[in-house]
Write a protein that holds these residues in place. Structure first.
Motif, short mmCIF file in Angstrom:
data_model
loop_
_atom_site.label_atom_id
_atom_site.label_comp_id
_atom_site.label_asym_id
_atom_site.label_seq_id
_atom_site.Cartn_x
_atom_site.Cartn_y
_atom_site.Cartn_z
N ARG A 22 0.83 -1.21 0.00
CA ARG A 22 0.00 0.00 0.00
C ARG A 22 0.86 1.25 0.00
N VAL A 23 1.89 1.27 0.85
CA VAL A 23 2.79 2.43 0.90
C VAL A 23 3.48 2.62 -0.44
N GLU A 34 13.75 4.61 3.12
CA GLU A 34 12.61 5.55 3.15
C GLU A 34 11.29 4.78 3.20
N LEU A 35 11.21 3.71 2.45
CA LEU A 35 10.02 2.86 2.47
C LEU A 35 9.77 2.35 3.88
N TYR A 36 10.83 1.92 4.54
CA TYR A 36 10.73 1.45 5.93
C TYR A 36 10.18 2.55 6.84
N CYS A 75 6.52 2.93 6.23
CA CYS A 75 5.77 1.77 6.70
C CYS A 75 5.64 1.76 8.21
N VAL A 76 6.70 2.13 8.91
CA VAL A 76 6.68 2.17 10.37
C VAL A 76 5.68 3.22 10.86
N ALA A 77 5.47 4.27 10.09
CA ALA A 77 4.47 5.27 10.46
C ALA A 77 3.06 4.68 10.43
N VAL A 78 2.87 3.64 9.62
CA VAL A 78 1.57 2.98 9.52
C VAL A 78 1.47 1.83 10.52
N VAL A 121 10.87 -5.38 5.40
CA VAL A 121 10.77 -4.53 4.22
C VAL A 121 11.74 -5.03 3.15
N TYR A 122 12.98 -5.32 3.52
CA TYR A 122 13.96 -5.83 2.55
C TYR A 122 13.47 -7.14 1.91
N ARG A 123 12.99 -8.07 2.72
CA ARG A 123 12.51 -9.35 2.19
C ARG A 123 11.32 -9.17 1.26
N THR A 124 10.39 -8.29 1.64
CA THR A 124 9.20 -8.06 0.83
C THR A 124 9.55 -7.37 -0.48
#
Length: 77
Positions: free
Chosen positions: A12-13, A25-27, A30-33, A42-45
């Motif tokens: 979604r992000v 930055e993605l991490y 995502c942590v904000a959500v 995040v790396y694995r996904t």
């Protein structure tokens, strides 16, 4: 691939991003959500999304969008 809630958040992000965030930055986004998402998740996904994109002959962004739509559809049924 099993679509976990954390993977849904990451997809979604990514789908909502107007830029091309790197993994760090993605991490942060995502942590904000969901503050339970780890950097390794995040790396694995991201790697899973990349593999799905390359095996299907599509772009990374399209693969993430498709997985997000699929996950949304299965959770709303």
């Amino acid at each position: 691939m099993r679509m976990t809630e954390q993977r849904r958040v990451i997809a979604r992000v990514l789908a909502e991003a107007l830029d091309h965030p790197d993994v760090e930055e993605l991490y942060r986004r995502c942590v904000a959500v969901d503050d339970k998402i780890s950097i390794s998740t995040v790396y694995r996904t991201v790697k899973l999304f990349e593999d799905a994109a390359s095996s299907s002959g599509t772009t990374f962004a399209r693969a993430a969008l498709a997985m997000n739509r699929c996950a949304t559809a299965t959770t709303t049924i």
